[in-house]
Scaffold this active site. Structure first.
Site, PDB file in Angstrom:
ATOM      1  N   ASN A  87      -0.766   7.230  -3.770  1.00  0.00           N
ATOM      2  CA  ASN A  87      -1.410   7.818  -2.603  1.00  0.00           C
ATOM      3  C   ASN A  87      -0.607   7.428  -1.368  1.00  0.00           C
ATOM      4  OD1 ASN A  87      -3.598   8.894  -4.081  1.00  0.00           O
ATOM      5  ND2 ASN A  87      -4.627   6.911  -4.059  1.00  0.00           N
ATOM      6  N   GLY A  93      -6.088   9.007   0.522  1.00  0.00           N
ATOM      7  CA  GLY A  93      -6.942   7.949  -0.015  1.00  0.00           C
ATOM      8  C   GLY A  93      -6.285   6.582  -0.075  1.00  0.00           C
ATOM      9  N   HIS A  98       0.423  -1.417   0.697  1.00  0.00           N
ATOM     10  CA  HIS A  98       1.523  -2.035  -0.057  1.00  0.00           C
ATOM     11  C   HIS A  98       1.718  -1.061  -1.219  1.00  0.00           C
ATOM     12  CE1 HIS A  98       3.354  -5.892  -2.024  1.00  0.00           C
ATOM     13  NE2 HIS A  98       3.602  -4.877  -2.846  1.00  0.00           N
ATOM     14  N   HIS A 100       1.893   1.153  -4.317  1.00  0.00           N
ATOM     15  CA  HIS A 100       1.407   0.868  -5.671  1.00  0.00           C
ATOM     16  C   HIS A 100       1.274   2.169  -6.446  1.00  0.00           C
ATOM     17  CE1 HIS A 100      -1.985   1.271  -2.875  1.00  0.00           C
ATOM     18  NE2 HIS A 100      -2.637   1.883  -3.859  1.00  0.00           N
ATOM     19  N   HIS A 102      -0.932   3.914  -9.360  1.00  0.00           N
ATOM     20  CA  HIS A 102      -2.146   3.847 -10.174  1.00  0.00           C
ATOM     21  C   HIS A 102      -1.775   4.363 -11.563  1.00  0.00           C
ATOM     22  CE1 HIS A 102      -5.180   3.503  -6.813  1.00  0.00           C
ATOM     23  NE2 HIS A 102      -4.174   4.009  -6.127  1.00  0.00           N
TER      24      HIS A 102
END
Ligand code: 5GP
Ligand code: ZN
Length: 147
Positions: A87, A93, A98, A100, A102
């Site tokens: 995102n 969202g 930092h 990342h 998902h």
């Protein structure tokens, strides 16, 4: 970065349910999972968003993605399928700044053709899957599965 939640997990200042780590990458279970498997895969290095990436970080972000795919294999998500999502920004969202990935899997995910073929409200009617082109009757499944 001192006030970054994920840097705090990297630095063991707050606990994380860690599933993988090496010199450059950390992976831990999401505290609020959106699927049976929901792992966050991050570079140890603090990079806030995709906008903050420069070419010098290509290797580290590429390695984060490679590790995500290896974790998916270890968790045996690769044959059924999984989703790897980043995102960017608040409209998408992003809540933790930092970078990342998902890693989501363990069920049919929203938008997958399996879900489109299984809409309960129109169970019995014919539908064509936009992904594979097959035509078949919708099956009824428990209400919590959306399409
Ligand atoms: P984003 O919304 O920025 O794309 O993703 C942030 C993710 O971090 C969310 O899925 C959220 O559930 C997860 N998260 C927020 N706080 C924590 C925490 O303290 N520990 C863990 N493991 N995950 C968190
Ligand atoms: Zn950070």
């Amino acid at each position: 970065m001192s006030d970054c939640l994920f840097c705090k997990i990297v630095n063991r200042e707050i606990p994380g349910s860690i599933v993988y780590e090496d010199d450059h990458v950390l992976a831990f279970n999401d505290i609020n999972p959106q699927a049976p498997t929901h792992v966050l895969v991050i570079p140890r290095k603090h990079i806030s968003t995709l906008d903050d990436l420069d070419e010098g970080e290509a290797q580290i972000v590429g390695m984060t993605m490679v590790r995500a795919s290896q974790i998916a294999r270890t968790l045996q998500l690769n044959s059924e399928g999984y989703r790897l999502v980043v995102n960017h920004g608040e409209a998408a969202g992003q809540t933790v700044f930092h970078i990342h990935f998902h890693l989501l899997g363990g069920r049919n995910l929203p938008g997958s053709h399996r879900n489109r073929l299984r809409c309960r409200s129109r169970a019995g009617s014919r539908t064509t899957c936009r992904t594979c082109g097959r035509s078949r009757r919708r099956r009824a499944l428990p209400r919590r599965i959306s399409c």
